[in-house]
Scaffold this motif. Structure first.
Motif, PDB file in Angstrom:
ATOM      1  N   MET A   1       0.749  -1.255   0.191  1.00 13.98           N
ATOM      2  CA  MET A   1       0.009  -0.075   0.005  1.00 13.98           C
ATOM      3  C   MET A   1       0.960   1.273   0.095  1.00 13.98           C
ATOM      4  N   SER A   2       0.454   2.244  -0.734  1.00 15.04           N
ATOM      5  CA  SER A   2       1.315   3.357  -0.821  1.00 15.04           C
ATOM      6  C   SER A   2       0.701   4.430   0.150  1.00 15.04           C
ATOM      7  N   VAL A   3       1.639   5.215   0.583  1.00 11.06           N
ATOM      8  CA  VAL A   3       1.264   6.520   1.445  1.00 11.06           C
ATOM      9  C   VAL A   3       1.397   7.654   0.646  1.00 11.06           C
ATOM     10  N   ASN A   4       0.323   8.599   0.989  1.00 14.59           N
ATOM     11  CA  ASN A   4       0.196   9.921   0.244  1.00 14.59           C
ATOM     12  C   ASN A   4       1.156  10.887   0.808  1.00 14.59           C
ATOM     13  N   VAL A   5       2.144  11.582   0.685  1.00  8.67           N
ATOM     14  CA  VAL A   5       2.852  12.801   1.613  1.00  8.67           C
ATOM     15  C   VAL A   5       2.929  14.056   0.652  1.00  8.67           C
ATOM     16  N   LEU A   6       2.253  14.964   1.293  1.00  4.79           N
ATOM     17  CA  LEU A   6       2.071  16.265   0.646  1.00  4.79           C
ATOM     18  C   LEU A   6       3.460  17.087   1.226  1.00  4.79           C
ATOM     19  N   PHE A   7       4.168  17.692   0.261  1.00  6.03           N
ATOM     20  CA  PHE A   7       5.020  18.570   0.738  1.00  6.03           C
ATOM     21  C   PHE A   7       4.553  19.978   0.604  1.00  6.03           C
ATOM     22  N   ALA A   8       4.530  20.872   1.818  1.00  7.00           N
ATOM     23  CA  ALA A   8       3.736  22.137   1.890  1.00  7.00           C
ATOM     24  C   ALA A   8       4.749  23.148   2.259  1.00  7.00           C
ATOM     25  N   ALA A   9       5.512  23.730   1.543  1.00  3.42           N
ATOM     26  CA  ALA A   9       6.433  24.866   1.887  1.00  3.42           C
ATOM     27  C   ALA A   9       6.517  25.774   0.597  1.00  3.42           C
ATOM     28  N   GLN A  10       7.344  26.674   0.939  1.00 11.21           N
ATOM     29  CA  GLN A  10       7.748  27.605  -0.204  1.00 11.21           C
ATOM     30  C   GLN A  10       8.179  26.811  -1.375  1.00 11.21           C
ATOM     31  N   SER A  11       7.720  27.310  -2.749  1.00 10.01           N
ATOM     32  CA  SER A  11       8.383  26.652  -3.830  1.00 10.01           C
ATOM     33  C   SER A  11       9.603  26.512  -4.146  1.00 10.01           C
ATOM     34  N   ASP A  12      10.518  27.462  -3.538  1.00 16.22           N
ATOM     35  CA  ASP A  12      11.720  27.335  -3.702  1.00 16.22           C
ATOM     36  C   ASP A  12      12.598  25.994  -2.764  1.00 16.22           C
ATOM     37  N   ALA A  13      11.782  25.723  -2.098  1.00 14.39           N
ATOM     38  CA  ALA A  13      12.278  24.627  -1.281  1.00 14.39           C
ATOM     39  C   ALA A  13      12.019  23.212  -1.737  1.00 14.39           C
ATOM     40  N   TRP A  14      11.106  23.038  -2.757  1.00 11.95           N
ATOM     41  CA  TRP A  14      10.507  21.499  -3.287  1.00 11.95           C
ATOM     42  C   TRP A  14      11.979  21.247  -4.181  1.00 11.95           C
ATOM     43  N   PRO A  15      12.771  21.852  -5.086  1.00  9.22           N
ATOM     44  CA  PRO A  15      13.703  21.268  -5.534  1.00  9.22           C
ATOM     45  C   PRO A  15      14.953  20.967  -4.668  1.00  9.22           C
ATOM     46  N   LYS A  16      15.043  21.468  -3.401  1.00  7.13           N
ATOM     47  CA  LYS A  16      16.073  20.965  -2.681  1.00  7.13           C
ATOM     48  C   LYS A  16      15.568  19.635  -1.782  1.00  7.13           C
TER      49      LYS A  16
END
Length: 310
Positions: A1-16
Motif C-alpha cells: 500500500m502506498s502512502v500520500n505525502v504532501l510537501f507544503a512549503a515555499q516553492s523554492d524548497a521543493w527542488p532541494k
C-alpha cells in the motif's frame, strides 16, 4: 500500500527536498506518492514549513501527522485548525551547525581574536588570553540544541551551566531551573547563550533587570529566537559596558532592517540567521523515519507539547 505525502512549503524548497525525501522514504521500505499537490482528503502525512500557504488543516481528515521542516514551531503550534500530531525538526546536521556556531563565536570572544585581526601593523602586545577553566558559560535552554552546545563547550574546559523552565540533568553541567534558577544562572554568566523556544513566557528573557544581573562586561550570544531579548535594554547595557559584546543571529524582524542600531553598534556582531540551517540531505532522514514510525504504529519522534509551545 502506498502512502500520500504532501510537501507544503515555499516553492523554492521543493527542488532541494524532492530527491532526498524520495530517496530516504524509499530506503525505509515505504512506497510513497510524494507531491506538492494532493487532495486534502487523500493526504497521509504533511511535510511542512510554517511559511507555507497551507494554514487550514481542517480538511486533512486522513492525515496522521504534520512533520515540520524547521526546529522552531512558534508559527504553527497555536494554529486553531491543527488537529494532528506535530513533530518538530531535529537532525544531526542542524545540531552540529549550532554547536559550531556557538563554540566558534565564544572562542573568538574568549581569545580576543578581534584585537589581533584588526591591530595596526607592528603592534606587539603579548597579553595572554584567559583559560576556559576560568570562564563561565551559561546556556539558557537545555533542549536538544542547548544540551549539545553545553556538552561541547564543557569539552573545551569551560565552566558550563544551563537553565531550563523545568529541572534537567546533564552530566558535567550545572543545571538551574525555574525563576530563581534563572537569576542564579545569569549571575555566573561570563557568556550567556540563548537557545530557548519563542513563547509568551520566554519573550524578553533578557531585559533591563536580567541583563543587570550578569557580571559587568559579559557577552551575549543569541542564535535562538529574536524575541528572547529586549533590543532597547540590550543596547542600553552595551552603551554602559554592562554587556561587553553581543553576537546576534536572530531578530524580531528578518532581514534586520538596515536602519536598526545593531548594524552600526561597535559592540554588536550580526550573522544573518545562519547558526543552524536545516539541510535537506539530513532532515529528510528525520522525516522518513517519522513516516516509517507512523506506518508501523510506533510513537513519532520529536512531538511538540502544544501546551508548552515547543
Amino acid at each position: 500500500m502506498s502512502v500520500n505525502v504532501l510537501f507544503a512549503a515555499q516553492s523554492d524548497a521543493w527542488p532541494k527536498y524532492e530527491a532526498p525525501l524520495r530517496r530516504e522514504i524509499a530506503a525505509d521500505g515505504i512506497k510513497a506518492h510524494l507531491d506538492t499537490d494532493i487532495p486534502a482528503d487523500q493526504v497521509d502525512y504533511i511535510v511542512y514549513a510554517p511559511n507555507s500557504d497551507l494554514q487550514d488543516f481542517a480538511p486533512y481528515t486522513r492525515a496522521k501527522a504534520v512533520l515540520n521542516l524547521w526546529a522552531g514551531v512558534e508559527a504553527i503550534v497555536g494554529n486553531p485548525t491543527l488537529h494532528l500530531p506535530l513533530a518538530r525538526m531535529v537532525d544531526p546536521a542542524l545540531t552540529q551547525g549550532m554547536i559550531e556556531w556557538v563554540t566558534g563565536h565564544i572562542l573568538r570572544l574568549h581569545l580576543g581574536m578581534d584585537a589581533h585581526i584588526t591591530a595596526a601593523p607592528g603592534t606587539w602586545e603579548p597579553v595572554p588570553p584567559p583559560l576556559a577553566f576560568d570562564t563561565r558559560v551559561t546556556i539558557l535552554g537545555l533542549g536538544e540544541l542547548g544540551a549539545a552546545c553545553a556538552t561541547a563547550l564543557a569539552s573545551f574546559g569551560f565552566d558550563v551551566a544551563g537553565w531550563s523552565r523545568t529541572p534537567k540533568e546533564i552530566d558535567g553541567i550545572t543545571c538551574f531551573s525555574g525563576p530563581d534558577g534563572l537569576d542564579a544562572a545569569l549571575e555566573r554568566s561570563d557568556f550567556c547563550v540563548l537557545l530557548l523556544p519563542s513563547t509568551a513566557q520566554t519573550e524578553n528573557t533578557l531585559n533591563a533587570r536580567t541583563l543587570a544581573l550578569m557580571p559587568k562586561g559579559a557577552c551575549v550570544l543569541n542564535p535562538g529566537r529574536g524575541p528572547l531579548i529586549d533590543d532597547d535594554a540590550l543596547l542600553a547595557a552595551l552603551d554602559t559596558d554592562q554587556i561587553g559584546h553581543a553576537t546576534l543571529d536572530v531578530f524580531r524582524i528578518e532581514p534586520l532592517p538596515k536602519d536598526h542600531p545593531f548594524w552600526t553598534h561597535p559592540k554588536v556582531t550580526i550573522t544573518p540567521h545562519v547558526a543552524a540551517e536545516t539541510r535537506a540531505a539530513y532532515s529528510a532522514k528525520t522525516i522518513a523515519e517519522n513516516i516509517r514510525r507512523g506506518e508501523a504504529g510506533e510513537p513519532f519522534l520529536h512531538l511538540v507539547d502544544r501546551r508548552a509551545g515547543y
